[in-house]
Enzyme design. Structure first.
Site, short mmCIF file in Angstrom:
data_model
loop_
_atom_site.label_atom_id
_atom_site.label_comp_id
_atom_site.label_asym_id
_atom_site.label_seq_id
_atom_site.Cartn_x
_atom_site.Cartn_y
_atom_site.Cartn_z
N ARG A 195 -50.01 9.53 -3.01
CA ARG A 195 -50.59 9.58 -1.56
C ARG A 195 -50.27 10.40 -1.17
NH1 ARG A 195 -51.60 3.52 -0.81
NH2 ARG A 195 -54.65 3.48 -2.28
N GLN A 222 -54.38 14.85 -2.45
CA GLN A 222 -55.63 13.71 -2.04
C GLN A 222 -56.91 13.98 -2.65
OE1 GLN A 222 -55.98 14.88 1.82
NE2 GLN A 222 -55.03 13.86 3.03
N ASP A 261 -56.83 11.58 -5.82
CA ASP A 261 -56.79 10.04 -5.54
C ASP A 261 -57.41 9.36 -5.84
OD1 ASP A 261 -54.75 7.91 -4.31
OD2 ASP A 261 -54.82 8.16 -2.48
N SER A 280 -57.42 6.06 -3.52
CA SER A 280 -57.72 5.62 -1.98
C SER A 280 -59.18 6.12 -2.32
CB SER A 280 -57.40 6.86 -0.85
OG SER A 280 -56.41 7.18 -0.72
N TYR A 338 -46.62 3.74 0.63
CA TYR A 338 -46.96 2.50 0.03
C TYR A 338 -46.19 1.82 1.19
CZ TYR A 338 -49.26 5.32 -4.22
OH TYR A 338 -49.99 5.72 -4.95
#
Length: 364
Positions: A119, A124, A127, A130, A224
């Site tokens: 992450r 992004q 990902d 997410s 995380y």
């Protein structure tokens, strides 16, 4: 370079959608899509063909594709059909399914696990966690609201007033924040907890109340949650006992990368909840945040609390989940391949490449 998209044997998603197929073909790829691969995502064969893909049999994908895509990993028997040198992109979850890497390595392929992408700002657009977590958090609240034998919002009627339901969210990551926002929009009173104290402002900005215990280990460099000490967990449980006992809905989203999910909700806590309460455990495939949780099962306790263990709730919005996943795959492919569509092995020390690549082809 030919891409093959499998029909999922479990779940409703599909690895690519027509709009992304068009973009891949524009880059120079050929795309094969298994017959009826998009059926559960409401995408017809004709939609893929209109985008330029060719409809194929499952066996043809193994034989003709250079790059293979599926949302969930193939079965052990089908993994044995993979050819040396193929590139296989999926969500292998090697921290949970610890033997998957060895099985893939035996086929001498390049295997990329999108759930292992770090992450970071540059990652992004790739990902997957997410993308899917946002949907799961939203659907978790809707699922709980459907199961709860009460309103979520306050209701004032000529027959009397109904108090709003109380929702408690464990973990204020992507899934947790989406759950908080959704519950608030539906009129519930929302509380949340997270070991990362920096999430307090985010929770408050969505209208939730942040509960905290001092002394938590802070987030990893990749954002995380960190594994917490037993002393912290014990204090957290004590603080949450009252919160859970007074909640109508609990949404569990807490995971620790590379470890079993922490058991935060004990059986004693559940047994103290009101009858008819609902727990949705999105961490169920990693062991679950609730002591009662079982993945892909709904448990009803002796005091009639329903505990839904479902780590794949994004499947309930298969159309949007497939679109987001396909975009993640497209961005990832662009990142790891050159302009002539060859794998960029010069990226082997790149953080995204080395984190997601769980097996490499070894040339004799």
């Amino acid at each position: 370079m030919t891409i093959g998209v499998f029909k999922e044997t479990i779940g409703n998603k599909v690895g690519l959608v027509p709009v992304v197929v068009k973009k891949l073909i524009a880059l120079g790829y050929d795309v094969l899509v298994e017959h009826k691969a998009g059926r559960n995502s409401f995408i017809a064969n004709a939609d893929f063909e209109e985008a330029g893909a060719r409809i194929s049999t499952r066996s043809d994908l193994f034989e003709k594709a250079n790059i293979l895509i599926s949302y969930k990993a193939l079965s052990d028997d089908e993994i044995k059909l993979l050819r040396s040198g193929q590139i296989y992109i999926s969500n292998f979850k090697p921290f949970i399914y610890t033997d998957i890497t060895d099985k893939l390595k035996m086929q001498n392929i390049w295997a990329f696990s999108l759930d292992m992408i770090p992450r970071s700002s540059i990652a992004q657009s790739m990902d997957v966690l997410s993308s899917m977590s946002s949907i799961a958090g939203y659907k978790a609240v809707l699922r709980a609201a459907d199961l709860l034998p009460r309103y979520l919002q306050m209701m004032i009627t000529s027959a009397g007033s109904i108090k709003p339901a109380k929702v408690f969210v464990i973990g204020a990551g992507v899934a947790g924040l989406q759950a908080i926002a959704t519950a608030k929009r539906l009129g519930a009173i929302v509380e949340a907890v997270d070991t990362r104290l920096e999430t307090e402002d985010e929770v408050k900005s969505l209208g939730g109340k942040f509960l905290k215990v001092e002394g938590a280990k802070q987030a990893t460099d990749q954002g995380y949650g960190s594994e917490q000490s037993q002393d912290y967990i014990d204090k957290q449980r004590q603080m949450m006992f009252d919160a859970i006992s007074n909640s109508d809905i609990v949404i569990c989203t807490a995971t620790v990368r590379g470890n079993k999910a922490p058991v935060i909700i004990t059986k004693k806590m559940v047994d103290n909840m009101r009858r008819g309460s609902v727990i949705i455990d999105l961490a169920a495939d990693a062991g679950g945040n609730c002591e009662y949780s079982q993945n892909n099962k709904t448990i009803i306790t002796p005091n009639y609390v329903q505990i839904v263990g479902d780590s794949n709730l994004s499947d309930a919005a298969a159309v949007d989940a497939s679109t987001l996943f396909a975009n993640n795959v497209f961005n990832f492919l662009k990142y790891i391949t050159s302009s002539d569509l060859e794998l960029r092995t010069d990226l082997e020390e790149d953080e995204i490449f080395k984190s997601s690549c769980i097996t490499r082809q070894i040339k004799n």
